[in-house]
Write a protein that holds these residues in place. Structure first.
Motif, PDB file in Angstrom:
ATOM      1  N   PHE A 226       0.845  -1.206   0.000  1.00  0.00           N
ATOM      2  CA  PHE A 226       0.000   0.000   0.000  1.00  0.00           C
ATOM      3  C   PHE A 226       0.875   1.248   0.000  1.00  0.00           C
ATOM      4  N   ALA A 227       1.831   1.308   0.923  1.00  0.00           N
ATOM      5  CA  ALA A 227       2.693   2.481   1.061  1.00  0.00           C
ATOM      6  C   ALA A 227       3.577   2.675  -0.172  1.00  0.00           C
ATOM      7  N   THR A 228       4.181   1.599  -0.642  1.00  0.00           N
ATOM      8  CA  THR A 228       5.092   1.680  -1.791  1.00  0.00           C
ATOM      9  C   THR A 228       4.348   2.105  -3.050  1.00  0.00           C
ATOM     10  N   HIS A 229       3.171   1.563  -3.265  1.00  0.00           N
ATOM     11  CA  HIS A 229       2.408   1.895  -4.471  1.00  0.00           C
ATOM     12  C   HIS A 229       1.901   3.334  -4.439  1.00  0.00           C
ATOM     13  N   LEU A 230       1.585   3.849  -3.244  1.00  0.00           N
ATOM     14  CA  LEU A 230       1.193   5.263  -3.146  1.00  0.00           C
ATOM     15  C   LEU A 230       2.358   6.174  -3.522  1.00  0.00           C
ATOM     16  N   LEU A 231       3.551   5.840  -3.041  1.00  0.00           N
ATOM     17  CA  LEU A 231       4.735   6.634  -3.392  1.00  0.00           C
ATOM     18  C   LEU A 231       5.034   6.544  -4.887  1.00  0.00           C
ATOM     19  N   GLN A 232       4.859   5.352  -5.448  1.00  0.00           N
ATOM     20  CA  GLN A 232       5.051   5.180  -6.894  1.00  0.00           C
ATOM     21  C   GLN A 232       4.058   6.022  -7.693  1.00  0.00           C
ATOM     22  N   ASN A 233       2.872   6.210  -7.114  1.00  0.00           N
ATOM     23  CA  ASN A 233       1.837   6.997  -7.791  1.00  0.00           C
ATOM     24  C   ASN A 233       1.995   8.500  -7.584  1.00  0.00           C
ATOM     25  N   GLY A 234       3.060   8.897  -6.881  1.00  0.00           N
ATOM     26  CA  GLY A 234       3.376  10.322  -6.776  1.00  0.00           C
ATOM     27  C   GLY A 234       2.906  11.014  -5.518  1.00  0.00           C
ATOM     28  N   TYR A 235       2.313  10.278  -4.571  1.00  0.00           N
ATOM     29  CA  TYR A 235       1.889  10.913  -3.317  1.00  0.00           C
ATOM     30  C   TYR A 235       3.113  11.212  -2.453  1.00  0.00           C
ATOM     31  N   ASP A 236       3.074  12.351  -1.741  1.00  0.00           N
ATOM     32  CA  ASP A 236       4.243  12.744  -0.952  1.00  0.00           C
ATOM     33  C   ASP A 236       4.351  11.895   0.311  1.00  0.00           C
ATOM     34  N   ILE A 237       5.553  11.829   0.833  1.00  0.00           N
ATOM     35  CA  ILE A 237       5.848  10.913   1.936  1.00  0.00           C
ATOM     36  C   ILE A 237       5.119  11.305   3.218  1.00  0.00           C
TER      37      ILE A 237
ATOM     38  N   LYS B 219       4.739   7.747  13.662  1.00  0.00           N
ATOM     39  CA  LYS B 219       5.061   8.957  14.421  1.00  0.00           C
ATOM     40  C   LYS B 219       6.241   9.703  13.807  1.00  0.00           C
ATOM     41  N   ASP B 220       7.188   8.942  13.291  1.00  0.00           N
ATOM     42  CA  ASP B 220       8.409   9.525  12.733  1.00  0.00           C
ATOM     43  C   ASP B 220       8.472   9.224  11.242  1.00  0.00           C
ATOM     44  N   VAL B 221       8.751  10.240  10.447  1.00  0.00           N
ATOM     45  CA  VAL B 221       8.826  10.060   9.000  1.00  0.00           C
ATOM     46  C   VAL B 221       9.959   9.105   8.610  1.00  0.00           C
ATOM     47  N   LYS B 222      10.954   8.948   9.509  1.00  0.00           N
ATOM     48  CA  LYS B 222      12.061   8.025   9.220  1.00  0.00           C
ATOM     49  C   LYS B 222      11.548   6.596   9.044  1.00  0.00           C
ATOM     50  N   THR B 223      10.492   6.255   9.776  1.00  0.00           N
ATOM     51  CA  THR B 223       9.903   4.923   9.636  1.00  0.00           C
ATOM     52  C   THR B 223       9.314   4.741   8.247  1.00  0.00           C
ATOM     53  N   THR B 224       8.682   5.795   7.752  1.00  0.00           N
ATOM     54  CA  THR B 224       8.065   5.744   6.418  1.00  0.00           C
ATOM     55  C   THR B 224       9.121   5.741   5.320  1.00  0.00           C
ATOM     56  N   MET B 225      10.298   6.313   5.617  1.00  0.00           N
ATOM     57  CA  MET B 225      11.367   6.426   4.617  1.00  0.00           C
ATOM     58  C   MET B 225      11.839   5.064   4.102  1.00  0.00           C
ATOM     59  N   ILE B 226      11.587   3.994   4.853  1.00  0.00           N
ATOM     60  CA  ILE B 226      12.010   2.657   4.409  1.00  0.00           C
ATOM     61  C   ILE B 226      11.449   2.331   3.029  1.00  0.00           C
ATOM     62  N   TYR B 227      10.258   2.892   2.728  1.00  0.00           N
ATOM     63  CA  TYR B 227       9.623   2.576   1.443  1.00  0.00           C
ATOM     64  C   TYR B 227      10.303   3.306   0.290  1.00  0.00           C
ATOM     65  N   THR B 228      10.968   4.401   0.584  1.00  0.00           N
ATOM     66  CA  THR B 228      11.738   5.060  -0.474  1.00  0.00           C
ATOM     67  C   THR B 228      12.965   4.224  -0.813  1.00  0.00           C
TER      68      THR B 228
END
Length: 320
Positions: free
Chosen positions: A275-286, A296-305
């Motif tokens: 879900f997260a990876t495909h949203l980023l691929q579709n151009g949604y911001d992190i 809570k921390d954007v660093k956790t989300t950064m794994i998908y980048t």
């Protein structure tokens, strides 16, 4: 009649429930505290301290070779015991051998792989996987959904039983809204049948049952994905219908992955990663993805980048 003093593990359970921790966390903490005590030949924790904690954690890392997250969970359980139950402030500087943290990259499915797996599922199991992929919910968040948390008018789902107990909002996929409505109609019939048989109650969080004594029978508080059978609540002892057990979906998913011929290690959490990876691929911001996932921390989300930037389309092979 004078009441007997509560045993240590009963005190631990009381402290955990006072903090409104989940039953899963309760079982985990109690298990680690027992292991800690048995490791030191059943000595009482009040007679132990930093040295004994370090010895136990070192044993977990060296002898049992546990993951860093497992060792941290054990430490959190023991610290909870000293701080919340024994009321001892440990000036703790743990010099134990630390379990090695792995540089983990999550498994992500392609959209074709997601739909190939969904095609092999049916009924409630298929609907659950669609929700996991379509909303980014964790498995427990999905199973814990209440009727009142699904907002068809606003096309959104309110996620309440989250890590850290902070509510968030995610989208309700338009493509499954009608299917979910039909599902809820059958759940409502089941609830009405339970009421006629003298059951129909459900566990309420944060002691709401004491404040609203009849709310546990209300339709809006029922689980969206109820269990197929009525059972006894391990905490209250009350007989009620809990939500579907996670193992039911896990078994069905394992079979579906095999039937779809997917050569990846797939779990229910894989659909949240996808879900997260495909949203980023579709151009949604992190930041948007971070909010939807409840990190809570954007660093956790950064794994998908990192997933997006590794191999595949990101780097062209010299062979090509």
């Amino acid at each position: 009649m004078e009441q007997r003093p509560k045993k240590l593990m009963e005190q631990v359970q009381d402290a955990i429930r006072l903090k409104h921790y989940s039953y899963k966390t309760e079982k985990s903490y109690v298990g680690w505290i027992r292991r800690y005590i048995f490791f030191h030949d059943k000595r009482h924790p009040k007679d132990m301290g930093s040295a004994e904690i370090e010895a136990f954690l070192t044993h977990l890392a060296v002898e049992e070779k546990v993951a860093a997250s497992t060792q941290n969970q054990a430490l959190n359980a023991i610290l909870f015991l000293y701080k919340e139950v024994l009321k001892q402030d440990l000036d703790l500087k743990v010099d134990a051998v630390r379990a090695k943290s792995s540089k983990y990259l999550p498994t992500v499915l392609t959209k074709d792989e997601v739909f190939a797996i969904i095609k092999q599922l049916s009924g409630v199991h298929q609907l659950l996987i669609k929700l996991l992929y379509g909303t980014g919910l964790r498995l427990n968040e999905c199973l814990s959904l209440r009727v009142k948390d699904v907002d068809f008018a606003q096309e959104q789902i309110i996620v309440r039983d989250t890590k850290g107990n902070e509510s968030r909002v995610t989208m309700l996929p338009e493509s499954i809204a009608e299917e979910l409505k039909i599902h809820l109609q059958s759940v409502k019939i089941l609830h009405q049948q339970d009421l006629q048989k003298g059951y129909g109650s459900v566990y309420l969080p944060f002691a709401l049952e004491r404040k609203y004594s009849r709310a546990k029978y209300d339709w809006i508080w029922q689980f969206v994905f109820p269990s197929g059978s009525i059972s006894q609540d391990p905490r209250s002892g009350e007989v009620s219908r809990h939500h579907l057990h996670e193992s039911s979906l896990q078994k069905a998913l394992k079979q579906a992955v095999r039937q779809a011929g997917i050569q990846k290690k797939v779990s229910c959490h894989t659909f949240r990663h996808s879900f997260a990876t495909h949203l980023l691929q579709n151009g949604y911001d992190i930041r948007t993805v971070q909010e939807l996932l409840g990190h809570k921390d954007v660093k956790t989300t950064m794994i998908y980048t990192h997933v997006l930037n590794r191999g595949g389309k990101a780097v062209r092979s010299p062979l090509d």
